[in-house]
Enzyme design. Structure first.
Site, mmCIF file in Angstrom:
data_model
loop_
_atom_site.group_PDB
_atom_site.id
_atom_site.type_symbol
_atom_site.label_atom_id
_atom_site.label_comp_id
_atom_site.label_asym_id
_atom_site.label_seq_id
_atom_site.Cartn_x
_atom_site.Cartn_y
_atom_site.Cartn_z
ATOM 1 N N CYS A 57 0.850 -1.188 0.000
ATOM 2 C CA CYS A 57 0.000 0.000 0.000
ATOM 3 C C CYS A 57 0.888 1.241 0.000
ATOM 4 O O CYS A 57 1.862 1.314 0.745
ATOM 5 C CB CYS A 57 -0.922 -0.008 1.213
ATOM 6 S SG CYS A 57 -1.908 1.495 1.397
ATOM 7 N N CYS A 81 -29.855 -18.976 12.806
ATOM 8 C CA CYS A 81 -28.808 -19.997 12.876
ATOM 9 C C CYS A 81 -28.130 -20.142 11.521
ATOM 10 O O CYS A 81 -27.130 -19.503 11.257
ATOM 11 C CB CYS A 81 -29.382 -21.329 13.352
ATOM 12 S SG CYS A 81 -28.101 -22.627 13.546
ATOM 13 N N HIS A 120 -40.664 -34.783 11.572
ATOM 14 C CA HIS A 120 -42.002 -35.355 11.700
ATOM 15 C C HIS A 120 -41.983 -36.790 11.199
ATOM 16 O O HIS A 120 -41.079 -37.211 10.461
ATOM 17 C CB HIS A 120 -43.012 -34.526 10.889
ATOM 18 C CG HIS A 120 -42.614 -34.378 9.441
ATOM 19 N ND1 HIS A 120 -42.930 -35.316 8.490
ATOM 20 C CD2 HIS A 120 -41.894 -33.411 8.803
ATOM 21 C CE1 HIS A 120 -42.434 -34.928 7.317
ATOM 22 N NE2 HIS A 120 -41.803 -33.775 7.484
ATOM 23 N N CYS A 180 -14.733 23.917 -31.313
ATOM 24 C CA CYS A 180 -15.388 24.713 -30.277
ATOM 25 C C CYS A 180 -16.070 23.824 -29.249
ATOM 26 O O CYS A 180 -16.082 22.607 -29.353
ATOM 27 C CB CYS A 180 -16.402 25.658 -30.914
ATOM 28 S SG CYS A 180 -17.833 24.811 -31.626
ATOM 29 N N CYS A 229 -32.155 12.464 -31.179
ATOM 30 C CA CYS A 229 -31.826 13.356 -30.064
ATOM 31 C C CYS A 229 -31.406 14.719 -30.604
ATOM 32 O O CYS A 229 -32.180 15.665 -30.568
ATOM 33 C CB CYS A 229 -30.731 12.756 -29.186
ATOM 34 S SG CYS A 229 -30.296 13.790 -27.760
#
Length: 482
Positions: free
Chosen positions: A232, A358, A390, A449, A459
């Site tokens: 760094c 969890c 179950h 310019c 456009c």
């Protein structure tokens, strides 16, 4: 003698500073470590305007040597006497290597063990610091061959790293050491010319003098290879073992390519590793990562890990260096790591505990339906439906609203076609680019310019290059021609 005069002048200046500022000395002196290959380490204070000859005159008496008996090595180069400290990209507590010149006979034996075409010579280019000679690694071979002196200044290498100490994107410094002994008294036989030269091993040979007996790569006496690493540039050096992760996809935008998402032309950009080399600004890259992370749309790659491809959908475009994702906040990166771990568990045939709060990853046998969250919350659940365990068949899933993949980060195909690094101009960009204020289509200006007319069909917006707003009489009067 010149060194003595410089030393006296520096001493007088420091005394004047001390008297003027009441003990608060204003100085740019660098505290530098000088290491030898005999195990000695000196601490010296160097002025930026000093040259390497001055350094030798300061260090040699402390080693019992003459200045002409020393050579100074830094970042893979033997520095010439005329090189100044400020040219070397040194920071506080950087390390220079002072090596005693070997007798001519001994040097001849060592040189004869290297290949003749790879034998280093101290030419004008070779004696300059690496940061002065190294060109940007993003340049192609043809661009390097045709570069002019004026273009070379702009195309000097610039690196970015993620620094764990600063915890942010930082400017980086390239350093080099011997791949065998890890010593820094190592001179390269050539500069790196691409990222593979820097990131891959056994690419560039060199000459190591970190130990009293020079390193060799094999029994035949071939020279050892260089090992490049990064530091760094924004905090005091932590020594030769200091390290920062290089972010090789982040570059200075020397080609002025617009971002594929926002079309702005930023100074610093990330270039995806796809064939088109699509470009995005750092803010849009963070937004891309953040949105994909929120939808768990990162992808597991067998070689690169949990990563992302180019947002334009390009093939073979996955980000290899995952430290790029550290550009996210600390909390987001922690989340990224958690998702990556969970993805690994799922890819390995495991399950995640469904209990809220969890999420423990569990590897269980393929035929096991009853799963207990061991070393976690202790929840016992059914592997098939992820509900509490179950007896009997699982209940059908509810008909709640399914998750959607409506990503906040989108890429316009037209923008992607324009935001390509590979089709941008080469090193010097004499044609600058800015987006039309109305439709955001990138518009080029090659002299002339400041009155711009958008070239996009439908456009035709007239705008000012300087103000980047609609062209007015005020613009005409103030800066029509700059």
């Amino acid at each position: 003698m010149s060194f003595i005069f410089k030393f006296i002048a520096t001493f007088v200046r420091k005394m004047l500073e001390l008297l003027q500022f009441g003990g608060k000395t204003l100085t740019h002196t660098l505290s530098i470590y000088v290491k030898t290959n005999t195990g000695k380490t000196l601490t010296v204070n160097l002025e930026p305007q000093w040259d390497i000859k001055n350094v030798k005159e300061l260090v040699a008496p402390q080693l019992g040597l003459q200045p002409d008996d020393l050579k100074i090595i830094f970042a893979g180069k033997e520095l010439s006497d005329a090189t100044t400290i400020e040219q070397c990209d040194l920071g506080q507590q950087s390390v220079l290597h002072a090596i005693r010149l070997r007798p001519p006979v001994q040097r001849q034996k060592i040189q004869s063990a290297t290949l003749e075409e790879e034998e280093p010579s101290l030419s004008d280019e070779a004696s300059k610091p690496l940061n002065e000679t190294l060109l940007d690694l993003q340049l192609e071979s043809e661009e390097r061959l045709n570069i002019t002196d004026e273009e070379r200044v702009r195309a000097k290498a610039h690196f970015f790293v993620h620094c764990s100490q600063c915890d942010k994107l930082c400017n980086g410094k390239l350093r080099v050491r011997c791949a065998l002994c890890k010593g820094g008294a190592f001179t390269v036989h050539r500069d790196p010319e691409c990222w593979d030269d820097v990131l891959k091993s056994r690419r560039i040979p060199g000459h190591c003098e970190s130990l009293e007996v020079a390193c060799v790569d094999n029994a035949a006496g071939d020279p050892p290879f260089a090992e490049f690493f990064f530091k760094c540039a924004e905090h005091v050096s932590g020594g030769e073992k200091d390290f920062a992760a290089p972010l090789n996809l982040i570059k200075n935008n020397i080609k002025n390519v617009p971002c594929l998402a926002c079309t702005d032309v930023s100074d610093t950009v990330l270039v995806f590793p796809c064939a088109s080399q699509h470009v995005t600004c750092i803010d849009c890259f963070r937004h891309y990562c953040r949105s994909r992370l929120g939808e768990r749309q990162f992808m597991p790659h067998p070689d690169f890990g949990y990563t992302l491809p180019c947002p334009a959908g390009c093939e073979h475009s996955f980000i290899e260096e995952i430290h790029h994702f550290k550009l996210l906040t600390r909390e987001e990166y922690d989340r990224y790591q958690r998702f990556a771990t969970e993805e690994y568990v799922l890819q390995a045939g495991g399950v995640l505990c469904p209990q809220p709060g969890c999420g423990m990853g569990l590897l269980v046998e393929p035929d096991c339906r009853k799963v207990t969250c061991q070393n976690g919350c202790g929840y016992v659940f059914c592997r098939n439906c992820l509900q509490g365990y179950h007896i009997g068949e699982c209940l059908p899933e509810g008909t709640g609203a399914s998750a959607t993949n409506s990503c906040e980060y989108t890429v316009d195909p037209n923008r992607a076609a324009e935001a390509r690094w590979d089709e941008a101009s080469n090193v010097t960009i004499k044609v600058s680019t800015k987006p039309c204020p109305k439709c955001r289509t990138p518009t080029e200006r090659d002299g002339g310019c400041m009155h711009m007319v958008c070239t996009r069909a439908g456009c035709g917006f007239e705008w000012c290059w300087v103000c980047q707003t609609e062209w007015t009489r005020d613009c005409m009067g103030a800066h029509w021609f700059g």
